[in-house]
Scaffold this motif. Structure first.
Motif, short mmCIF file in Angstrom:
data_model
loop_
_atom_site.label_atom_id
_atom_site.label_comp_id
_atom_site.label_asym_id
_atom_site.label_seq_id
_atom_site.Cartn_x
_atom_site.Cartn_y
_atom_site.Cartn_z
N VAL A 186 0.90 -1.16 0.18
CA VAL A 186 -0.06 -0.10 -0.04
C VAL A 186 0.80 1.33 -0.14
O VAL A 186 0.67 2.31 -0.62
N LEU A 187 1.90 1.43 0.83
CA LEU A 187 2.82 2.46 0.92
C LEU A 187 3.46 2.87 -0.40
O LEU A 187 3.89 3.71 -0.91
N LEU A 188 4.17 1.69 -0.67
CA LEU A 188 4.84 1.63 -2.18
C LEU A 188 3.99 2.13 -3.32
O LEU A 188 4.54 3.19 -4.15
N GLY A 189 2.70 1.52 -3.23
CA GLY A 189 1.80 2.07 -4.37
C GLY A 189 1.53 3.67 -4.18
O GLY A 189 1.13 4.28 -5.18
N PHE A 190 1.53 4.31 -2.87
CA PHE A 190 1.16 5.42 -2.66
C PHE A 190 2.21 6.58 -3.17
O PHE A 190 1.92 7.45 -3.62
N THR A 191 3.58 5.94 -2.88
CA THR A 191 4.60 6.94 -3.49
C THR A 191 5.19 6.62 -4.71
O THR A 191 5.85 7.62 -5.38
N VAL A 192 4.68 5.60 -5.47
CA VAL A 192 5.13 5.47 -6.80
C VAL A 192 4.36 6.35 -7.69
O VAL A 192 3.17 5.91 -8.24
N PHE A 193 4.56 7.42 -7.77
CA PHE A 193 3.78 8.62 -8.38
C PHE A 193 4.59 9.54 -9.16
O PHE A 193 5.24 10.06 -8.98
N THR A 194 3.99 9.24 -10.46
CA THR A 194 4.55 9.99 -11.73
C THR A 194 4.71 11.32 -11.56
O THR A 194 5.79 11.97 -12.05
N PRO A 195 3.99 12.21 -10.91
CA PRO A 195 4.21 13.55 -10.93
C PRO A 195 5.56 14.01 -10.07
O PRO A 195 6.14 14.98 -10.08
N THR A 196 5.84 12.89 -9.14
CA THR A 196 7.11 13.17 -8.38
C THR A 196 8.36 13.27 -9.36
O THR A 196 9.22 14.19 -9.02
N MET A 197 8.08 12.75 -10.54
CA MET A 197 9.23 12.79 -11.51
C MET A 197 9.61 14.30 -11.83
O MET A 197 10.73 14.49 -12.30
N LEU A 198 8.64 15.25 -11.63
CA LEU A 198 8.89 16.66 -12.02
C LEU A 198 9.83 17.28 -11.30
O LEU A 198 10.53 18.16 -11.41
N ALA A 199 9.85 16.74 -9.97
CA ALA A 199 10.80 17.21 -9.03
C ALA A 199 12.29 16.94 -9.32
O ALA A 199 13.12 17.62 -9.40
N GLY A 200 12.31 15.53 -9.82
CA GLY A 200 13.79 15.11 -10.38
C GLY A 200 13.98 15.88 -11.64
O GLY A 200 15.47 16.09 -11.83
#
Length: 437
Positions: A41-55
């Motif tokens: 559940v927690l891994l599914g929560f954080t594998v979040f494509t908009p986070t890539m924009l920070a990278g």
């Protein structure tokens, strides 16, 4: 699990739990989940494509070795903070907003519910709107009606998953997360081909600059607000150690990977979001699979978060009406195009959320390490902890305005130190009552 009294966490309306997710009462032993379940559940929560924009913002600003250092340091800070929050959630069996009743008082906790629940409704709207926009871009739709239909349909799916509760989020994460990671690693491989492998990536020179503190803040800020609500899920863990390791997997490893993927995408394709990279490669269908699968599960978690916040705010034993109501409000906001205007505001709120987690951690370490005594009823307001939160949030905001330090970290550390110190100066009578086990 330590023993907590239900009367402290609930009101008369909650005498009988009608929601299997226990939004305002401790999760009992028989409802606890395995380590694998919580980690999924927690891994599914954080594998979040908009986070890539920070990278994508970090990639062009650092050499490859320094980029890895920034991602590692920021992910470590985020992972440690969320792991402690998750540990507290597993120990108490309570959501973040219900734990706030012990920290801020029964009335003071309403601040936490409004802040956390309101922010999550805003993010839900942004994600729903983003799905509509990216789907229209992929399929060359100009019609507002088609875009709106996509928003409504996807919102219904997300709402239904959150309404189903922990089980719904688990099964969606179990199916979609492996597929998303497979696609992401495939795109990573294609990205590396563009620059001649990792050696070629290491030879890419920075084209912009960014201060180290700003870069680490960017990494921490990706999920520090959502991480403050990790207890919403870790309270289901059978052991506190399970909660800690699940948080490490989700927030240190999972979130760190998404930032790394975004940085590599920006360096090789000039685009951090792998959904758009797949579009560039002509793989529109797989891009839509990545888009829908990823945002569906993450936004279901978001709906669940504002559902339990609403249950606490109105002291109701079921999250269901608040999941539905919040989803309707957020979808309406998305249909107005709020995703194009709300993100900066929500990021600003992210400065004020981490200190709340810091106060909860500090108060728990100072007063509740042996458990919450049976029969203990929190006061209406715990002014010392509210003051600690206000000071910590103010300093976090000021550090961001002045560009000094890492605002989320400053807010968390100051909140922990102040709440622990104030607890020693004004001890609660509950600290002298032995916990019931």
């Amino acid at each position: 699990m330590t023993s907590e009294t239900r009367t402290a966490a609930t009101g008369p309306a909650d005498a009988e739990v009608v929601d299997p997710d226990y939004p305002v009462t401790p999760v009992p032993a028989h409802a606890r989940k395995s380590f694998f379940s919580v980690a999924v559940v927690l891994l599914g929560f954080t594998v979040f494509t908009p986070t890539m924009l920070a990278g994508a913002a970090l990639g062009p600003a650092f050499s490859f070795s320094n980029l890895l250092l920034v991602i590692g340091l920021g992910s470590l800070v985020l992972g440690v903070y969320v792991a402690v929050m998750g540990w507290v959630g597993a120990r108490t069996g309570l959501t973040t907003v219900v734990m706030a009743r012990y920290t801020l008082g029964t009335r003071g906790a309403k601040l936490a519910s409004v802040l956390l629940g309101g922010t999550q409704i805003g993010w839900y709207a942004v994600v729903v709107g983003t799905i509509g926009d990216l789907t229209a871009e992929a399929l060359d739709w100009d019609s507002y009606g088609a875009r709106a239909a996509v928003m409504v349909v996807t919102s219904v799916l997300m709402c239904a998953t959150a309404y189903w509760g922990y089980h719904g989020m688990y099964w969606v994460s179990l199916v979609s997360t492996p597929l998303i990671l497979i696609l992401a690693f495939w795109v990573l491989g294609r990205s590396l081909q563009e620059v001649g492998g990792f050696s070629g990536l290491a030879g890419v020179e920075p084209t912009s600059s960014m201060a180290l503190a700003v870069a680490v803040t960017t990494v921490v800020g990706t999920f520090v607000s959502a991480g403050t609500q990790a207890p919403n899920w870790t309270r289901f863990a059978r052991r506190p150690s399970h909660a800690v390791w699940a948080c490490v997997i989700g927030f240190l490893v999972g979130n760190g990977l998404m930032i790394f993927f975004g940085a590599v995408g920006a360096l090789t394709f000039g685009e951090g979001d792998f959904v758009l990279v797949l579009y560039q490669l002509g793989l529109v269908g797989w891009g839509l699979v990545l888009l829908f699968g990823n945002l569906w599960k993450s936004n279901a978690d978001t709906a669940y978060a504002f559902g339990v916040a609403g249950a606490e705010l109105f002291n109701r034993p079921s999250k269901a009406p608040f999941v539905i109501g919040g989803s309707v409000i957020a979808t309406g906001l998305a249909l107005t195009g709020v995703q194009n205007h709300l993100v900066d505001y929500l990021v600003l709120l992210g400065t004020f959320i981490p200190p709340l987690g810091g106060v909860i951690i500090g108060d728990f370490l100072a007063r509740w390490r042996r458990g919450i005594p049976g029969g203990y009823a929190p006061p209406a307001v715990r002014w010392p902890n509210l003051a600690a939160y206000a000071v910590a949030a103010g300093l976090a905001w000021l550090s961001g305005e002045l560009g000094i330090g890492i605002p989320p970290v400053i807010g968390i550390v100051v909140a922990i130190v102040l709440s622990m110190g104030l607890a020693r100066l004004s001890p609660d009578t509950a600290t002298r009552v032995p916990a019931q086990r």
